[in-house]
Design an enzyme around this catalytic site. Sequence first.
Site, PDB file in Angstrom:
ATOM      1  CG  ASP A 117      10.108  49.400  55.079  1.00 48.78           C
ATOM      2  OD1 ASP A 117       8.980  49.203  55.555  1.00 48.78           O
ATOM      3  OD2 ASP A 117      11.154  49.265  55.733  1.00 48.78           O
ATOM      4  CG  ASP A 176       7.128  48.159  61.346  1.00 50.32           C
ATOM      5  OD1 ASP A 176       6.919  47.239  62.154  1.00 50.32           O
ATOM      6  OD2 ASP A 176       7.922  49.085  61.581  1.00 50.32           O
ATOM      7  NE  ARG A 248       7.375  53.934  64.496  1.00 53.79           N
ATOM      8  CZ  ARG A 248       8.403  54.137  65.310  1.00 53.79           C
ATOM      9  NH1 ARG A 248       8.309  54.997  66.320  1.00 53.79           N
ATOM     10  NH2 ARG A 248       9.532  53.502  65.152  1.00 53.79           N
ATOM     11  CD1 TRP A 252       4.535  49.861  62.763  1.00 59.70           C
ATOM     12  CD2 TRP A 252       3.785  51.480  61.428  1.00 59.70           C
ATOM     13  NE1 TRP A 252       5.556  50.763  62.584  1.00 59.70           N
ATOM     14  CE2 TRP A 252       5.122  51.769  61.767  1.00 59.70           C
ATOM     15  CE3 TRP A 252       3.099  52.360  60.589  1.00 59.70           C
ATOM     16  CZ2 TRP A 252       5.797  52.893  61.304  1.00 59.70           C
ATOM     17  CZ3 TRP A 252       3.767  53.502  60.135  1.00 59.70           C
ATOM     18  CH2 TRP A 252       5.093  53.754  60.483  1.00 59.70           C
TER      19      TRP A 252
END
Length: 411
Positions: A117, A176, A248, A252
């Site tokens: 991330d 993600d 969500r 992404w």
Amino acid sequence: MKLSNLALAICLVLTTAAQAQTKRTDLSLSYSFIQGKLKDAAQQISTLIAATPPDKFPKTFENGQQKFSNSSWWCSGFYPGTLLYLYEGTKNDTLLTLATDKLKPLAKEQFNKGTHDLGFMLFCSFGNALRLTGDSASYKDILLTGAESLASRYHDRQKAIKSWDWGSWEYAVIIDNMMNLEFLTQATKISKDKKYKDIAVQHANTTIKNHFRKDYSAYHVIDYNKETGAVSRKKNHQGAFDESAWSRGQGWALYGYTMMYRETGEKQFLKQAQHIASYILKHPQLPADLVPYWDFDKEKVPATSKMYKNKDLRDVSAAALYASALLELSQYTTGKEAKGYLGAAETLIKNLSGDPYLAQDGENGGYILKHSVGALPLDSEIDVPLTYADYYYVEALIRYQRLLAGKSIID
């Protein structure tokens, strides 16, 4: 400048700027509307600024309590990134100072090789700081060290960047991760070393191959065999069930492939983004205001499930992602399709900018938006504000501001 004077300074800056703008006739939201929402967001976040410890980062506001994280939490870059966007939109130097001060405890994450991330953590923060200030001496080395740390998680056997190191996963890759690829493409621009962009392109290609169903909805997690690189499991860690479409996660994917088309010009990435947008916008479970439920398949949640009582919750963080991504996608398409993406983005911005999603001044712990869902199956962050919802909402406002000024949506 004291925080109590922040709103006055912003008003003065916005009044001056508004006089110099010429409205574009093809956009339905006015300059005064967008600037007003940026002003309101800057005023609202002053409450969060006052509550945030110097060495902590906002996560959420839950049951009347502020929740903070250390710099190693995946969301740590969103708060300084939001401050930087609000500085960009209001030209208030106090916001820039507050943002750059917050980068100091975050800088050590450039050496963190234990997370995928780093795009969220470093590019949303240091990347925006470099873009807005041009201060290469302060930010270039941090970004390149961070990009090298992220690149270390790529392995050619799986041809993807590994996401998680915990649990029973062999080589988990989550949707993600598409969002962290922009960090690598920008690292190539900064360093002139093409390996970073090459990794991003390879990861995006692998994700197209393995992450999507025939209807272009995305799985949350693909677990690859550690030794052979073959797909071993297709899972949905934060969605309703493995074959559901977590809202969500679709955001992404939409944002990630739109961005990858911008960075590469490869038509397959544009087509993937268009297919994902079609899935989202034409889905029968998408509400009229376009703010999605937390999962597109929430109606299939059984009454015996612990998720059932909350199955009708909206996820504003997904909506904010959609708004920002669709604005950009509208710039890479033409005719009716482009108009449709732009119109959907405008609808989302308008609806997020009022009841029941926009917080009143001083409420909601200083977060801008309400009603997001972190991970319903994990009983985590249910119907609360989330720092990344605010980030992508403000990003959408900034992108729209640029369109109103006749500029490119991306610097």
